[in-house]
Design an enzyme around this catalytic site. Structure first.
Site, mmCIF file in Angstrom:
data_model
loop_
_atom_site.group_PDB
_atom_site.id
_atom_site.type_symbol
_atom_site.label_atom_id
_atom_site.label_comp_id
_atom_site.label_asym_id
_atom_site.label_seq_id
_atom_site.Cartn_x
_atom_site.Cartn_y
_atom_site.Cartn_z
ATOM 1 N N HIS A 38 0.864 -1.200 0.000
ATOM 2 C CA HIS A 38 0.000 0.000 0.000
ATOM 3 C C HIS A 38 0.892 1.238 0.000
ATOM 4 O O HIS A 38 1.484 1.583 1.020
ATOM 5 C CB HIS A 38 -0.910 0.016 1.234
ATOM 6 C CG HIS A 38 -1.862 1.172 1.254
ATOM 7 N ND1 HIS A 38 -3.211 1.026 1.434
ATOM 8 C CD2 HIS A 38 -1.682 2.504 1.099
ATOM 9 C CE1 HIS A 38 -3.802 2.211 1.399
ATOM 10 N NE2 HIS A 38 -2.885 3.136 1.198
ATOM 11 N N HIS B 157 1.565 5.379 -1.719
ATOM 12 C CA HIS B 157 1.203 6.552 -2.543
ATOM 13 C C HIS B 157 2.488 7.143 -3.106
ATOM 14 O O HIS B 157 3.400 7.485 -2.345
ATOM 15 C CB HIS B 157 0.506 7.606 -1.690
ATOM 16 C CG HIS B 157 -0.771 7.118 -1.072
ATOM 17 N ND1 HIS B 157 -1.993 7.262 -1.680
ATOM 18 C CD2 HIS B 157 -0.993 6.452 0.088
ATOM 19 C CE1 HIS B 157 -2.930 6.710 -0.911
ATOM 20 N NE2 HIS B 157 -2.351 6.211 0.166
ATOM 21 N N ARG C 107 2.275 9.650 -5.743
ATOM 22 C CA ARG C 107 1.951 10.933 -6.403
ATOM 23 C C ARG C 107 2.404 10.878 -7.858
ATOM 24 O O ARG C 107 2.591 9.814 -8.429
ATOM 25 C CB ARG C 107 2.556 12.126 -5.653
ATOM 26 C CG ARG C 107 2.361 12.112 -4.143
ATOM 27 C CD ARG C 107 0.911 11.989 -3.710
ATOM 28 N NE ARG C 107 0.763 12.153 -2.261
ATOM 29 C CZ ARG C 107 -0.245 11.671 -1.566
ATOM 30 N NH1 ARG C 107 -1.198 10.965 -2.144
ATOM 31 N NH2 ARG C 107 -0.321 11.879 -0.266
ATOM 32 N N ASN D 278 -5.071 7.345 -6.133
ATOM 33 C CA ASN D 278 -5.770 8.596 -5.792
ATOM 34 C C ASN D 278 -4.998 9.824 -6.245
ATOM 35 O O ASN D 278 -4.662 10.700 -5.461
ATOM 36 C CB ASN D 278 -6.100 8.652 -4.289
ATOM 37 C CG ASN D 278 -4.876 8.660 -3.391
ATOM 38 O OD1 ASN D 278 -3.832 8.105 -3.741
ATOM 39 N ND2 ASN D 278 -4.975 9.277 -2.238
ATOM 40 N N LYS E 168 -9.246 -0.128 -5.942
ATOM 41 C CA LYS E 168 -9.305 0.522 -4.633
ATOM 42 C C LYS E 168 -10.632 1.220 -4.411
ATOM 43 O O LYS E 168 -11.069 2.014 -5.243
ATOM 44 C CB LYS E 168 -8.159 1.543 -4.545
ATOM 45 C CG LYS E 168 -8.111 2.345 -3.256
ATOM 46 C CD LYS E 168 -7.748 1.498 -2.044
ATOM 47 C CE LYS E 168 -7.933 2.261 -0.746
ATOM 48 N NZ LYS E 168 -6.712 2.826 -0.232
ATOM 49 N N HIS F 43 -10.529 1.271 1.784
ATOM 50 C CA HIS F 43 -10.288 2.274 2.829
ATOM 51 C C HIS F 43 -11.470 2.156 3.775
ATOM 52 O O HIS F 43 -12.573 2.596 3.454
ATOM 53 C CB HIS F 43 -10.179 3.693 2.249
ATOM 54 C CG HIS F 43 -9.875 4.711 3.306
ATOM 55 N ND1 HIS F 43 -8.644 5.303 3.446
ATOM 56 C CD2 HIS F 43 -10.631 5.190 4.330
ATOM 57 C CE1 HIS F 43 -8.661 6.130 4.502
ATOM 58 N NE2 HIS F 43 -9.854 6.074 5.041
ATOM 59 N N HIS G 185 -4.640 -0.547 5.800
ATOM 60 C CA HIS G 185 -4.149 0.199 6.970
ATOM 61 C C HIS G 185 -5.072 0.086 8.173
ATOM 62 O O HIS G 185 -5.643 1.073 8.623
ATOM 63 C CB HIS G 185 -3.862 1.664 6.634
ATOM 64 C CG HIS G 185 -4.873 2.357 5.731
ATOM 65 N ND1 HIS G 185 -6.216 2.359 5.978
ATOM 66 C CD2 HIS G 185 -4.708 3.062 4.594
ATOM 67 C CE1 HIS G 185 -6.832 3.048 5.038
ATOM 68 N NE2 HIS G 185 -5.936 3.480 4.175
ATOM 69 N N LEU H 78 -4.914 9.287 7.896
ATOM 70 C CA LEU H 78 -6.211 8.620 7.976
ATOM 71 C C LEU H 78 -6.051 7.166 7.586
ATOM 72 O O LEU H 78 -5.352 6.887 6.612
ATOM 73 C CB LEU H 78 -7.230 9.321 7.067
ATOM 74 C CG LEU H 78 -7.716 10.673 7.614
ATOM 75 C CD1 LEU H 78 -8.504 11.434 6.576
ATOM 76 C CD2 LEU H 78 -8.542 10.476 8.895
ATOM 77 N N ASP I 118 1.418 2.642 3.527
ATOM 78 C CA ASP I 118 0.574 3.830 3.337
ATOM 79 C C ASP I 118 1.428 5.091 3.369
ATOM 80 O O ASP I 118 0.957 6.156 3.782
ATOM 81 C CB ASP I 118 -0.552 3.895 4.393
ATOM 82 C CG ASP I 118 -1.622 4.908 4.027
ATOM 83 O OD1 ASP I 118 -1.728 5.279 2.841
ATOM 84 O OD2 ASP I 118 -2.341 5.348 4.945
ATOM 85 N N HIS J 111 3.133 14.553 1.541
ATOM 86 C CA HIS J 111 2.529 15.876 1.312
ATOM 87 C C HIS J 111 3.623 16.888 1.617
ATOM 88 O O HIS J 111 4.389 16.705 2.564
ATOM 89 C CB HIS J 111 1.373 16.124 2.284
ATOM 90 C CG HIS J 111 0.163 15.270 2.040
ATOM 91 N ND1 HIS J 111 -0.788 15.589 1.095
ATOM 92 C CD2 HIS J 111 -0.242 14.113 2.603
ATOM 93 C CE1 HIS J 111 -1.738 14.658 1.104
ATOM 94 N NE2 HIS J 111 -1.424 13.740 2.005
HETATM 95 C C1 NCD Z 1 -3.476 9.149 1.996
HETATM 96 C C2 NCD Z 1 -2.983 10.180 0.967
HETATM 97 O O1 NCD Z 1 -2.443 11.211 1.382
HETATM 98 O O2 NCD Z 1 -3.121 9.929 -0.231
HETATM 99 N N1 NCD Z 1 -3.525 9.761 3.282
HETATM 100 C C3 NCD Z 1 -3.497 9.131 4.477
HETATM 101 O O3 NCD Z 1 -3.663 9.799 5.504
HETATM 102 N N2 NCD Z 1 -3.290 7.849 4.588
HETATM 103 C C4 NCD Z 1 -4.804 8.604 1.572
HETATM 104 C C5 NCD Z 1 -5.218 7.389 2.362
HETATM 105 O O4 NCD Z 1 -4.670 6.306 2.204
HETATM 106 O O5 NCD Z 1 -6.135 7.517 3.193
HETATM 107 ZN ZN ZN Z 2 -3.294 5.123 1.596
#
Ligand code: NCD
Ligand code: ZN
Length: 345
Positions: free
Chosen positions: A14, A16, A18, A42, A100, A137, A175, A220, A248, A252
Site C-alpha cells: 500500500h 502513494h 503521487r 488517488n 481501490k 479504505h 491500513h 487517515l 501507506d 505531502h
Molecule cells: C493518503 C494520501 O495522502 O493519499 N492519506 C493518508 O492519511 N493515509 C490517503 C489514504 O490512504 O487515506
Molecule cells: Zn493510503
C-alpha cells in the site's frame, strides 16, 4: 543479539507515489528497499482506466534509479461509473493487480469515490469472477460518527454486509488501526487480508498532541489509543498470513501539512523496513519480520515471492529533518530521530 538481519526482499502492499516531478524524489526510497509496491490510484484526476494505469506505471518506472529493479503493481480507483468492461480489461492487462475503494470524502483525493457501496455490487461480482482483489479504505464518512470510531462502524455497516453478499470477492482491509479490525480479519476465512502501517504500530494518538499539535502525525485512519496499537503489534508479529506490510507512505509538502487545514498522510518510504524492524525487535519477534514483510503479501495476491534479499545492520543513524519534494520539502516520519536498524546498500 542479532547485528545483521538478511531477509527476502520485501514488498509494500500500500503506497502513494503521487505524480510529476516529485516522482524522482520519492520513488528511489521505495525502490531501494522493496521489489514491488501496490501503487494507490488517488491522483488528481484519479486513475480509473487501464490506459491511465499503464501510462502512470511508465512515469513511475522512469523515476526508478538505474541500479534498482522495482515493479509498480497498479490499481484502479473504483467509482460509480466503473464498468464490468473496465474490470475485465484490468484483469486481462497484467498491469492492474487490484481495485481501490475510497468512500467518497473519506480521505485525501477521495471525492470521486463511491457514495454507497451497494451501488457497485454488480461490478464487485465481476471482480470476484475475475479474482481481482478489492482494496478497502475502511472508514465511514458519516459526520455523526466520532472520527476515532469510523473504522469500527465501517466493519458493521459496510464490510460485514459486503463479505456476506459477495462471498467470492477477495478483500484487503487497508491500513487497519483497531482491535476490532484485527478480530474481524482473524474470524474471517482467508479471502480477507489486512495491511498494517509502521505509524500505527509505532504510535498511539498521544503522538498527535505531544508537546503541541503535530500535523506530521496526522493520517487517515487517524492514530488510535494504546490498546489498539498493542492489538496491531500482536497481529503483525503473530505469524498469521492474513496480516502483511503496507506502509501507506503518503507524501505531502510541508506547506500542506503545516497548514490551517493540514492534509492527512505520513511519509515513511525513506525508512520503512527499518521502522518495521524496530517494531518487531521491540516485540521480541524479529524472526517473524520476513514473513510479514516478504511472504504474506505475495501469497495473498497469488504472486511469486521475491528471490533476492536485503540486509539490515544494527547501526544507529539519524533520520533527516526534511527531504526534497519537487519545489517544496517533506518532513519524513521520525524526522530527526535516531533509528537502530540501517539498510545496507
Ligand atoms: C493518503 C494520501 O495522502 O493519499 N492519506 C493518508 O492519511 N493515509 C490517503 C489514504 O490512504 O487515506
Ligand atoms: Zn493510503
Amino acid at each position: 543479539m542479532t547485528d545483521t538481519l538478511t531477509i527476502t526482499r520485501p514488498d509494500d502492499w500500500h503506497l502513494h507515489l503521487r505524480d510529476g516531478k516529485v516522482l524522482t524524489d520519492i520513488v528511489p526510497h521505495t525502490a531501494r528497499r522493496f521489489a514491488r509496491a501496490i501503487v494507490m490510484p488517488n491522483l488528481k484526476p484519479p486513475v480509473v482506466t487501464v490506459d491511465q494505469a499503464v501510462a502512470y506505471r511508465e512515469r513511475i518506472l522512469a523515476a526508478v534509479p538505474k541500479d534498482c529493479s522495482f515493479e509498480p503493481l497498479m490499481t484502479l480507483y473504483l467509482t460509480e461509473r466503473t464498468s464490468a468492461g473496465d474490470i475485465r480489461q484490468a484483469s486481462a492487462s497484467g498491469v492492474v493487480q487490484a481495485v481501490k475503494y475510497y468512500p467518497a470524502g473519506a480521505t485525501t483525493n477521495s471525492d470521486a469515490g463511491v457514495t454507497d457501496l451497494t451501488r457497485v455490487y454488480p461490478v464487485l461480482e465481476v471482480m470476484a469472477e475475475e479474482n481481482l482483489p478489492l482494496l478497502v479504505h475502511g472508514e465511514v464518512v458519516d459526520p455523526q460518527v466520532d472520527v476515532f470510531d469510523r473504522e469500527a462502524v465501517f466493519i458493521e455497516r459496510v464490510l460485514l454486509p459486503l463479505l456476506q453478499q459477495i462471498p467470492g470477492l477477495r478483500i484487503v482491509f487497508e491500513h487497519i488501526t483497531t482491535a476490532e479490525a484485527v478480530t474481524l480479519v482473524r474470524d474471517t476465512p482467508r479471502r480477507l487480508g489486512a495491511t498494517i502501517t509502521p505509524q500505527h504500530l509505532l504510535m498511539n494518538r498521544n503522538a498527535l498532541f505531544k508537546g503541541g499539535i503535530s500535523p506530521h502525525h496526522y493520517c487517515l485512519p487517524v492514530l488510535k489509543r494504546e490498546s489498539h496499537r498493542k492489538a496491531l503489534v500482536e497481529a503483525a508479529t503473530s505469524g498469521d498470513p492474513r496480516f502483511f506490510l503496507g506502509t501507506d507512505s503518503a507524501p505531502h509538502a510541508r506547506s500542506a501539512k503545516e497548514n490551517g487545514c493540514g492534509c492527512a498522510g505520513m511519509y515513511s518510504a525513506h525508512a520503512a523496513i527499518e521502522l518495521y524492524a524496530q517494531v518487531f525487535e521491540q516485540a521480541g519477534a524479529l524472526d517473524r519480520l520476513e514473513a510479514f514483510a516478504s511472504f504474506h503479501g505475495p501469497d495473498f495476491y497469488g504472486l511469486a515471492r521475491n528471490s533476492d534479499s536485503i540486509t539490515l545492520q544494527r547501526s544507529s543513524w539519524t533520520v533527516p529533518e526534511k527531504l526534497r519534494f519537487g519545489d517544496g520539502e517533506l518532513v519524513p516520519l521520525a524526522a530527526g530521530e535516531t533509528l537502530t536498524w540501517k539498510l545496507k546498500s
